[in-house]
Enzyme design. Structure first.
Site, short mmCIF file in Angstrom:
data_model
loop_
_atom_site.label_atom_id
_atom_site.label_comp_id
_atom_site.label_asym_id
_atom_site.label_seq_id
_atom_site.Cartn_x
_atom_site.Cartn_y
_atom_site.Cartn_z
N TYR A 150 -22.91 44.28 53.64
CA TYR A 150 -22.94 45.26 54.42
C TYR A 150 -23.62 44.45 55.85
O TYR A 150 -23.11 44.68 56.88
CB TYR A 150 -23.89 46.38 54.13
CG TYR A 150 -24.37 47.50 55.30
CD1 TYR A 150 -23.44 48.41 55.50
CD2 TYR A 150 -25.72 47.51 55.94
CE1 TYR A 150 -23.63 49.53 56.32
CE2 TYR A 150 -25.73 48.55 56.75
CZ TYR A 150 -24.91 49.41 57.07
OH TYR A 150 -25.01 50.47 58.23
N ALA A 152 -23.07 41.39 56.60
CA ALA A 152 -21.89 40.43 56.98
C ALA A 152 -20.98 41.41 57.69
O ALA A 152 -20.74 40.90 58.80
CB ALA A 152 -21.30 39.95 55.72
#
Length: 239
Positions: A150, A152
Site C-alpha cells: 500500500y 509503495a
C-alpha cells in the site's frame, strides 16, 4: 457546470468528496466497481438535495473497460476535475505477503491512476483548465508495518503527481496529492480503537471524512490555482 469524476466514490471518503464537490456546483460522476448500488444511492441523495450527480461503474484495473467508459462519458464534454480516490488495502508483513496481494494493491492505486487519468488529459488540456487530486496516505510518507504494498502504491502517486504537475502547469491544470492519516470510517474504526488513536494522533482523535473532503474541494477550486505538484498531509499532527 464543471464535471467532476470521483473514483471510489461509493466509499466513506469518496462519498464525502462527492458531496463537497456537488455542493460547490459540480456535476459529480460517482465511480464504483463492486458497490454500484451505493454509488447510485449517493447520486440520488445528492440530486434530492438540489445537486447534480450520476453513478458510473467500471473496474479501474481493466484498461479496456475504463477507456470505453470514459470515452462514453467524454461524448457529452470534458471532465475538468478528477479525484483519484480508488484504492484498496490487502495487508501483510512483507515476508508473508503473497504476490497477488502486492500486485492487486499496486494495480488498483497506481495502474488505476494511469488508466483513468491518461484518457481525460487531452480533453482537459483543450479547456485550458483542470484539477487533478489523488488520494494518498500517511503510510506513503512515513511507512507502516504490514503495508509495504500500500505504501509503495501510494508513494508512486507522489512521483506521478509531481511529474504530471510539471507537464500540465502551462495548460492551466493543477495536479496535487492529499495524504490522510487516520480518518473515521468502518475500515479505520475496525483497525484502531480509541486508545490507539490517542497514542498515534497528537490531536487525540481520528479525522472526519468531511475534513479531507473540504481540502480536496479547495484544491479543485479556483482559489487553488497556484498550488500544484504538492503532497499535502492531513493527519492531526502525526508527522
Amino acid at each position: 457546470m464543471r464535471r467532476a469524476l470521483v473514483t471510489g466514490g461509493s466509499g466513506t471518503l469518496g462519498a464525502a468528496i462527492a458531496r463537497a464537490l456537488a455542493a460547490d456546483g459540480c456535476h459529480v460522476l460517482i465511480h464504483a466497481n463492486a458497490a454500484a448500488e451505493r454509488a447510485r444511492s449517493l447520486a440520488g441523495e445528492i440530486a434530492a438535495a438540489g445537486g447534480s450527480a450520476e453513478a458510473v461503474v467500471f473496474d479501474v484495473t481493466d484498461a479496456g473497460a475504463t477507456a470505453a467508459a470514459l470515452e462514453s462519458l467524454l461524448e457529452t464534454g470534458p471532465i475538468q476535475i478528477l479525484v483519484n480516490n480508488a484504492g484498496i488495502h490487502d495487508d501483510a508483513v512483507m515476508p508473508g505477503m503473497r504476490r497477488e496481494q502486492w500486485s492487486r494493491v499496486i494495480d488498483v492505486s497506481l495502474n488505476g491512476f494511469f488508466n483513468v487519468t491518461q484518457p481525460l488529459l487531452m480533453p482537459m488540456i483543450g479547456t485550458r483548465w483542470g484539477r487533478i487530486v489523488s488520494l494518498s496516505s500517511v503510510a506513503a510518507i512515513a511507512g507502516n508495518r504490514g503495508q509495504t504494498n500500500y505504501a509503495a502504491a501510494k508513494a508512486g502517486l507522489h512521483g506521478a503527481t509531481k511529474s504530471l504537475a510539471l507537464e500540465l502547469a502551462p495548460r492551466g491544470i493543477t495536479v496535487n496529492a492529499v495524504a490522510p492519516g487516520i480518518i473515521a470510517s468502518p475500515m479505520a474504526d475496525g483497525a484502531f480503537d480509541a486508545d490507539a488513536v490517542k497514542k498515534l494522533v497528537p490531536m487525540k482523535r481520528a479525522g472526519r471524512p468531511e475534513e479531507v473532503a473540504d481540502l480536496v474541494a479547495f484544491l479543485t477550486s479556483e482559489r487553488a490555482a497556484y498550488i500544484s505538484g504538492q503532497v499535502i498531509a492531513i493527519n492531526g499532527g502525526m508527522i
